[in-house]
Write a protein that holds these residues in place. Structure first.
Motif, PDB file in Angstrom:
ATOM      1  N   GLY A  54     -37.364 -17.887  -2.079  1.00  7.67           N
ATOM      2  CA  GLY A  54     -38.466 -16.956  -2.330  1.00  7.67           C
ATOM      3  C   GLY A  54     -38.068 -15.780  -3.208  1.00  7.67           C
ATOM      4  N   PRO A  55     -37.095 -14.979  -2.759  1.00  7.95           N
ATOM      5  CA  PRO A  55     -36.733 -13.797  -3.559  1.00  7.95           C
ATOM      6  C   PRO A  55     -36.264 -14.170  -4.954  1.00  7.95           C
ATOM      7  CG  PRO A  55     -35.725 -13.709  -1.372  1.00  7.95           C
ATOM      8  CD  PRO A  55     -36.339 -15.064  -1.512  1.00  7.95           C
ATOM      9  N   ARG A  56     -35.590 -15.328  -5.075  1.00  9.82           N
ATOM     10  CA  ARG A  56     -35.084 -15.710  -6.398  1.00  9.82           C
ATOM     11  C   ARG A  56     -36.240 -16.015  -7.346  1.00  9.82           C
ATOM     12  NH1 ARG A  56     -30.909 -20.394  -5.943  1.00  9.82           N
ATOM     13  NH2 ARG A  56     -31.894 -20.773  -3.936  1.00  9.82           N
ATOM     14  N   VAL A  57     -37.277 -16.702  -6.809  1.00 10.22           N
ATOM     15  CA  VAL A  57     -38.429 -17.010  -7.662  1.00 10.22           C
ATOM     16  C   VAL A  57     -39.102 -15.717  -8.107  1.00 10.22           C
ATOM     17  CG1 VAL A  57     -40.791 -17.864  -7.585  1.00 10.22           C
ATOM     18  CG2 VAL A  57     -38.927 -19.326  -6.874  1.00 10.22           C
ATOM     19  N   ILE A  58     -39.299 -14.808  -7.143  1.00  9.39           N
ATOM     20  CA  ILE A  58     -39.945 -13.530  -7.485  1.00  9.39           C
ATOM     21  C   ILE A  58     -39.105 -12.815  -8.534  1.00  9.39           C
ATOM     22  CG2 ILE A  58     -40.749 -11.327  -6.571  1.00  9.39           C
ATOM     23  CD1 ILE A  58     -42.154 -13.048  -4.818  1.00  9.39           C
ATOM     24  N   GLY A  59     -37.788 -12.808  -8.310  1.00 10.17           N
ATOM     25  CA  GLY A  59     -36.900 -12.151  -9.269  1.00 10.17           C
ATOM     26  C   GLY A  59     -37.038 -12.764 -10.653  1.00 10.17           C
ATOM     27  N   ALA A  60     -37.079 -14.122 -10.697  1.00  8.73           N
ATOM     28  CA  ALA A  60     -37.170 -14.801 -11.987  1.00  8.73           C
ATOM     29  C   ALA A  60     -38.476 -14.430 -12.690  1.00  8.73           C
ATOM     30  CB  ALA A  60     -37.091 -16.319 -11.793  1.00  8.73           C
ATOM     31  N   ILE A  61     -39.564 -14.342 -11.915  1.00 11.14           N
ATOM     32  CA  ILE A  61     -40.853 -14.025 -12.543  1.00 11.14           C
ATOM     33  C   ILE A  61     -40.851 -12.588 -13.053  1.00 11.14           C
ATOM     34  CG2 ILE A  61     -43.291 -13.665 -12.022  1.00 11.14           C
ATOM     35  CD1 ILE A  61     -43.080 -16.164 -10.283  1.00 11.14           C
ATOM     36  N   LEU A  62     -40.288 -11.678 -12.238  1.00 13.31           N
ATOM     37  CA  LEU A  62     -40.191 -10.288 -12.698  1.00 13.31           C
ATOM     38  C   LEU A  62     -39.365 -10.225 -13.981  1.00 13.31           C
ATOM     39  CD1 LEU A  62     -39.749  -8.304  -9.370  1.00 13.31           C
ATOM     40  CD2 LEU A  62     -41.764  -8.481 -10.835  1.00 13.31           C
ATOM     41  N   PHE A  63     -38.283 -11.013 -14.001  1.00 11.37           N
ATOM     42  CA  PHE A  63     -37.444 -11.055 -15.197  1.00 11.37           C
ATOM     43  C   PHE A  63     -38.253 -11.554 -16.398  1.00 11.37           C
ATOM     44  CE2 PHE A  63     -34.749 -13.512 -18.070  1.00 11.37           C
ATOM     45  CZ  PHE A  63     -33.852 -12.534 -18.457  1.00 11.37           C
ATOM     46  N   GLY A  64     -39.062 -12.608 -16.163  1.00 13.43           N
ATOM     47  CA  GLY A  64     -39.885 -13.151 -17.235  1.00 13.43           C
ATOM     48  C   GLY A  64     -40.840 -12.098 -17.780  1.00 13.43           C
ATOM     49  N   ILE A  65     -41.476 -11.357 -16.862  1.00  9.58           N
ATOM     50  CA  ILE A  65     -42.389 -10.295 -17.300  1.00  9.58           C
ATOM     51  C   ILE A  65     -41.610  -9.257 -18.106  1.00  9.58           C
ATOM     52  CG2 ILE A  65     -43.911  -8.440 -16.497  1.00  9.58           C
ATOM     53  CD1 ILE A  65     -44.589 -10.242 -14.111  1.00  9.58           C
TER      54      ILE A  65
END
Lengths: 430, 336
Positions: free
Chosen positions: A85-96
């Motif tokens: 979970g946190p990794r996916v959120i982190g990846a999306i924040l990184f993408g943004i």
């Protein structure tokens, strides 16, 4: 005014007629989806009728609303959250972050280098994003793939998903509007058409988000379950007093519950839309629609106003999408088709009368009624046509089989007839 | 040897399919761009015009197959193309007479015509499904491969095979002939020149005695031919399904706009840009890189930038980039 009342009375008569002639369950099914369609049509009417924005990505925003229902109301899957979970959120924040960095680089850097800088940031950012996201996604999708395999939702009451669906659609619309609203009408249409396809592709493929084509079923409901009603002695007794058996009564009660909820939402939105239309803001929007150059000369910020109304209209579509998914009780990304969720809504707006909120609502009900009922009507006609043919002949079988495609044809013909003979719709703008 | 293998793999999985797909898109985009240049609107019904023309050709193919007429190694559908074109021509000319002409006389705004074409799209969609149904139809026959992977390996002794389907080779050849004919027509014949004049400056063209209705009729005929040929080639290469043709609208529009809408040369370039990006970005580059790089640097994953389901995203992103940074397209087209 008499025209408005008369046409709405006609729609009411059509739906009541369905109740008397076919069944009350069918009538309520039509009514419920009619209410949802009316809200979608209101959203498109806001964009097209009020501001002249050509949005053919309705399907995408409806689907975003549907996604909101899953994200809000399903129970979370703790194992999946632990897995990634946190990794996916982190990846999306990184993408943004990458996108923001690219936009900033474009704005801040000089003419010579900015193209290369933006290209470098996006390409490097894309690979880094995939490197962050992919392992997390694999971990999440490995958690009990047959039943979950996704992060689940927040486990909140499903009614909350309706406004949140609107907000999510608004967010997506904002990002799209920022890039695409500078384009003129035809280009905006094609851009939104593409966006909608991409949103559906994301829903179908990102299994960690909402299980993709494996569908999320058994969404929580804001109304009681039929089984519970049938087990309730009080309900059975009331139904008996009305002369209904418990099973029919329970299905009717559930649908009626949805109808009441949807009607409440529609009435509130319609009042707001009418107030907006009559307000100085609404006059300004129409002034912009009728003559952009003049409005700009008067100091109106056309691009910002367009963005504003684009976001608002998409929010309505998102909310309607959330309501529709709640009504279905499941999110099935495979069923979203542009003809049904984008172009049909456009038929509703054009037939009802673009620029007139009541017209959009009327169009929503009327076209939805026809969409559902053209098939049985076509069946009837086809039975008449083929009654003279020998049973078992290939032509007869083919003709009777083809009835299901009559509705596309009918919708096209209705749209063309209205455009030709009543170009301002059944209820023209005042 | 490794480099040769790498390039054969690349040719097999990217270059050959993208060339065929690009040719199909280019023919589709030419139709869209001609309508835009002459009738001045974006035709949303183009995908369904393709579907209708292809359907006529498919029915004719079945008829020929049943009658035992064929072309040997080539697909029978080639013989059926004229029937498909005739079917599509009848449909679009009837549509123009019944629907579009009215709006032309009214001098309606282009956006109204786009909405009208949405209505036409519904009607065509319904008609096609009414006749042939919504399912996949296979109508390809003849020799399947021009050269199969195994033959290629035996011939060259390489590890990688290069398979070229007959339909892929055929697509490129037919597209070349069609485009050559089209350009000859537009540049050399009187009617073609009058079309270009009408597109450039309507008033001036009318003043010099060009009959606008004739120009429009000829345009629809050419569009019917282009759409049917594109549709039949696509159907032979993949398969015929009405809904897929409707979905082709997006890459076709993207190709027309990327190249510069209203510019025929641009439509062709746009078709190949979209096709190569779509295939290239959704291709798993692992094999290519493994041959190319030293062993220590060989990639672990598939090195696929996006999964194939995101191919729409590719056309769309290219479309947006071009629209934002070069709104007239790669070749200078008309701005909307």
């Amino acid at each position: 005014m008499t025209r408005t009342i008369g046409l709405f009375a006609l729609v009411a008569a059509l739906i009541l007629g369905t109740g008397f002639l076919q069944s009350w369950n069918s009538a309520l099914i039509i009514l419920n989806m009619g209410l949802v369609s009316a809200i979608m049509a209101l959203g498109v009417n806001l964009q097209w009728g009020l501001a002249g924005l050509f949005n053919v990505g309705v399907m995408g925003f409806v689907a975003v609303g549907g996604l909101a229902v899953v994200l809000v109301s399903m129970a979370p899957v703790p194992e999946a959250w632990d897995a990634g979970g946190p990794r996916v959120i982190g990846a999306i924040l990184f993408g943004i972050g990458v996108v923001v960095a690219a936009v900033l680089a474009w704005k801040k850097l000089g003419k010579g280098v900015r193209g290369w800088a933006v290209a470098a940031i996006t390409v490097a950012g894309f690979f880094a994003y995939r490197a962050l996201l992919d392992p997390a996604v694999d971990a999440i999708e490995a958690v009990n793939p047959a039943a979950t395999g996704y992060l689940g939702g927040l486990g909140l009451p499903v009614l909350l998903a309706w406004p949140i669906g609107g907000v999510m659609a608004a967010g997506v619309a904002w990002a799209i509007g920022k890039t695409a609203l500078g384009l003129r009408s035809d280009y905006l249409a094609i851009a939104t058409l593409g966006i909608a396809e991409i949103i559906i592709a994301v829903l179908k493929n990102e299994d960690w988000l909402a299980r993709g084509v494996k569908n999320v079923i058994g969404l929580p409901r804001p109304v009681p379950y039929e089984i519970d009603l049938q087990a309730d002695p009080g309900f059975v007794e009331t139904a008996g007093n009305l002369g209904l058996d418990a099973t029919t009564a329970s299905t009717l009660a559930v649908k009626l519950g949805y109808s009441l909820l949807f009607t409440a939402v529609l009435v509130v939105l319609l009042i707001l839309a009418q107030l907006a239309l009559k307000s100085p803001w609404g006059r300004m929007m129409r002034a912009i629609r009728d003559n952009e150059t003049a409005a700009e000369a008067m100091g109106k910020d056309v691009t910002r106003r367009h963005l504003q109304i684009f976001v608002l209209g998409c929010a309505l579509c998102g909310m309607a999408g959330a309501m529709m998914t709640t009504l279905d009780g499941q999110l099935t990304p495979g069923t979203y088709q542009p003809l049904r969720y984008t172009f049909l809504i456009w038929v509703m707006v054009i037939v009802g009368g673009s620029g007139n909120n009541l017209g959009a609502v009327l169009g929503g009900f009327l076209i939805w009624f026809l969409w559902v009922q053209v098939e049985p009507m076509g069946q009837f006609v086809m039975n008449l046509v083929t009654s003279g043919m020998a049973d078992g002949s290939a032509v007869k079988a083919h003709l009777q089989d083809s009835v299901q495609h009559m509705r596309l044809l009918t919708m096209g013909v209705i749209l063309l007839l209205v455009l030709r003979f009543a170009p301002r719709g059944l209820l023209p703008e005042k | 040897m490794d480099i040769l293998n790498a390039f054969v793999a690349l040719a097999n999985f990217v270059i050959v399919p993208a060339l065929a797909y690009g040719s199909q898109l280019a023919l589709g985009a030419l139709g869209v761009t001609l309508i835009y240049a002459i009738l001045r609107f974006s035709n949303f019904a183009h995908g369904d015009t393709m579907a209708w023309g292809t359907m006529c050709a498919v029915l004719a193919t079945w008829g020929l197959q049943a009658a035992g007429i064929g072309l040997g190694p080539l697909p029978t559908a080639l013989l059926a193309i004229p029937v498909g074109i005739a079917g599509a021509a009848v449909l679009v000319l009837a549509t123009d007479r019944v629907v579009y002409r009215f709006y032309r006389e009214q001098k309606a705004k282009p956006v109204i015509l786009v909405i009208v074409s949405m209505g036409i799209m519904f009607v065509y969609n319904g008609l096609t499904r009414f006749v042939i149904g919504p399912d996949d139809q296979n109508f390809a026959d003849g020799e399947r491969f021009l050269i199969s992977a195994r033959d290629f390996k035996a011939l060259t002794g390489l590890d990688e095979g290069l398979a070229i389907k007959t339909t892929q080779a055929l697509t490129v050849v037919v597209a070349l002939i069609t485009v050559a004919l089209l350009f000859w027509f537009l540049n050399r014949t009187r009617t073609g020149k009058s079309m270009r004049a009408y597109s450039d400056n309507e008033d001036l063209a009318l003043l010099s005695g060009i009959n606008p209705e004739r120009v429009v009729t000829v345009t629809w005929l050419i569009v019917a031919a282009l759409a049917t040929i594109a549709g039949v080639l696509y159907g032979l290469d993949k398969s015929f399904k009405p809904f897929t043709y409707f979905q082709l609208l997006l890459p076709i529009f993207a190709a027309a706009i990327v190249g510069g809408i209203g510019n025929p040369l641009g439509a062709i370039a746009g078709g190949f840009v979209i096709a190569f990006s779509e295939v290239g970005i959704t291709y798993a580059w692992k094999k290519f890189l493994t041959y190319f790089l030293p062993e220590s640097m060989a990639p672990d994953g598939l090195v696929q930038l996006l999964s194939t389901d995101y191919k729409f995203a590719v056309s769309f992103v290219i479309l947006v980039i071009v629209l934002l940074f070069r709104p007239t397209g790669l070749f200078k087209g008309q701005t909307i």
